[in-house]
Design an enzyme around this catalytic site. Structure first.
Site, short mmCIF file in Angstrom:
data_model
loop_
_atom_site.label_atom_id
_atom_site.label_comp_id
_atom_site.label_asym_id
_atom_site.label_seq_id
_atom_site.Cartn_x
_atom_site.Cartn_y
_atom_site.Cartn_z
N ASP A 2 2.34 -9.10 4.45
CA ASP A 2 1.35 -8.70 5.46
C ASP A 2 -0.09 -8.96 4.99
OD1 ASP A 2 3.68 -7.76 6.64
OD2 ASP A 2 3.34 -5.70 5.98
N ASP B 77 0.81 -1.22 0.00
CA ASP B 77 0.00 0.00 0.00
C ASP B 77 0.85 1.28 0.00
OD1 ASP B 77 0.80 -0.49 2.59
OD2 ASP B 77 -1.12 0.02 3.51
N GLY B 78 1.92 1.27 0.79
CA GLY B 78 2.77 2.47 0.86
C GLY B 78 3.41 2.78 -0.50
N GLN C 29 10.66 -15.07 6.95
CA GLN C 29 9.34 -15.10 6.31
C GLN C 29 9.33 -14.43 4.94
OE1 GLN C 29 6.36 -14.13 9.86
NE2 GLN C 29 8.46 -13.51 10.28
N ARG C 30 10.35 -13.67 4.65
CA ARG C 30 10.38 -12.91 3.39
C ARG C 30 11.22 -13.56 2.31
NH1 ARG C 30 10.61 -6.96 5.28
NH2 ARG C 30 12.38 -6.82 3.87
#
Ligand code: F6P
Length: 362
Positions: free
Chosen positions: A143, A118-119, A287-288
């Site tokens: 997220d 979103d950012g 997690q990434r």
């Protein structure tokens, strides 16, 4: 409609698994389907600020199946330094959006695909409106908090990693009769914690959307003990607050603040309240990275192809999305505005409660 010959693509914000799979889909569809050139821009908008601009043409021959399996982003990315509010060495901030647009114009592109959360989409859209850039967005974020899409690229892999984390913690918890606390990412949303917690058989799941009381958590652990269980698994989302309502954060170099550390707080409080031997694992950036799951590879491929086809149709200022088993597209403005946290009355919360999982409330 202006003829498209050459498009740009960039990855922006925190990386995640599946970004390279999006790039592959974009390159293959643009070159094979439409005969266009694709330019990969380095490090998000930072590549457009650099002089010379950091970008290169992407050769379809380099986008074999190998890239589909590779974590991270071959283009690099950044999740800091908003060009509209760019930090200077003396601590002041300046608007460098004009330079970014100038860098984009230097590349001679007819359209841009921005892969971000979103950012990033908010910044890219502002740049597009200001600079007349034909922009299409692809949602990515572990997220999974973007509105109007059921999934974002990277989320499935993050949930898998967190679930495997619980799978690995359970045997050692049972061997030592311990309470294991696993802190997971997700920024302000508890999607990773809730999904991985259910899939990984957690006894306790704390998410920022549901206020908790440590007494309820302790009561759950006591109840498990009374029922003959010698261990417990708790998952805590990173944005869960302390009992005083404080966020637990880390100040990173350059003044960047990230969540991190609530697992240690919850673990210490559990130990105090129950006397149980407690250990904490902060899963962090595991997690990434790593190879994307088949689900992430699939969503990345679907989104990449659809994003290119939107450009071919001259439909800009839109984000591709997944809804009701279909790829769709929505106005970028709606996707940015429609932040999506966990619904405390939603199906997954009900499932967790139905399984007897303690969510920290009464
Ligand atoms: O938005 C993705 C994310 O991984 C969040 O879950 C986490 O809070 C943040 O990024 C970590 O950021 P950084 O990579 O700067 O440590």
């Amino acid at each position: 409609m202006a003829k498209i010959r050459r498009i740009g693509v960039l990855t922006s914000g925190g990386d995640c698994a599946g970004l390279n799979a999006v790039l592959r889909a974009v390159v293959l569809r643009a070159s094979q389907g439409h005969g266009w050139e694709v330019v990969g821009i380095r490090k998000g908008t930072a590549g457009l600020l650099a002089r010379p601009v950091e970008a290169r043409e992407l050769d379809p021959a380099d986008f074999s199946g190998v890239i589909l399996r590779t974590g991270g982003t071959i283009l690099g990315t950044t999740n800091k330094n908003d060009p509209f509010d760019y930090p200077q060495p003396d601590g002041t901030r300046v608007d460098r959006s004009g330079e970014v647009i100038e860098g984009y114009d230097m590349l001679g592109l007819d359209a841009l695909i921005g892969i971000g959360g979103d950012g990033s989409h908010a910044i890219l859209r502002r740049l597009a409106l200001q600079g007349g850039i034909n922009l299409v967005g692809v949602p990515k974020t572990i997220d999974n908090d973007l509105g109007h899409t059921e999934v974002s690229v990277g989320y499935a892999t993050a949930v898998d990693v967190a679930t495997y984390g619980l799978d690995h913690l359970q045997p050692t918890a049972a061997s030592h009769s311990r309470v294991m606390v696993l802190e997971v990412m997700g920024r302000d949303a508890g999607h990773i914690a809730l999904n991985a917690g259910i899939a990984g058989g957690a006894d306790i799941i704390l998410i920022p959307e549901i206020p908790y009381g440590i007494a309820h958590v302790a009561a759950k652990i006591e109840a498990l003990k009374q029922a003959g269980r010698n261990f417990a698994l708790a998952v805590v989302a990173e944005a869960v607050k302390t009992e005083d309502g404080e966020s637990v954060t880390q100040l990173q170099a350059g003044g960047h603040v990230t969540y991190g550390g609530i697992g240690h707080y919850i673990g210490a409080r559990i130990a105090e309240e129950t006397g149980a031997e407690t250990r904490i694992t902060v899963l962090g950036h595991l997690q990434r990275g790593g190879s994307p799951t088949p689900r992430d590879r699939l969503m990345a491929s679907i989104f990449g192809v659809h994003a290119v086809d939107l450009i071919a149709e001259g439909r800009f200022d839109r984000m591709v999305a997944w809804s009701g088993r279909r790829v769709i597209d929505v106005p970028l403005a709606d996707a940015i505005a429609g932040y999506r946290a966990v619904d405390p009355a939603g199906a997954l919360v009900c499932t967790a409660r139905g399984l007897g999982i303690c969510l920290g409330d009464a």
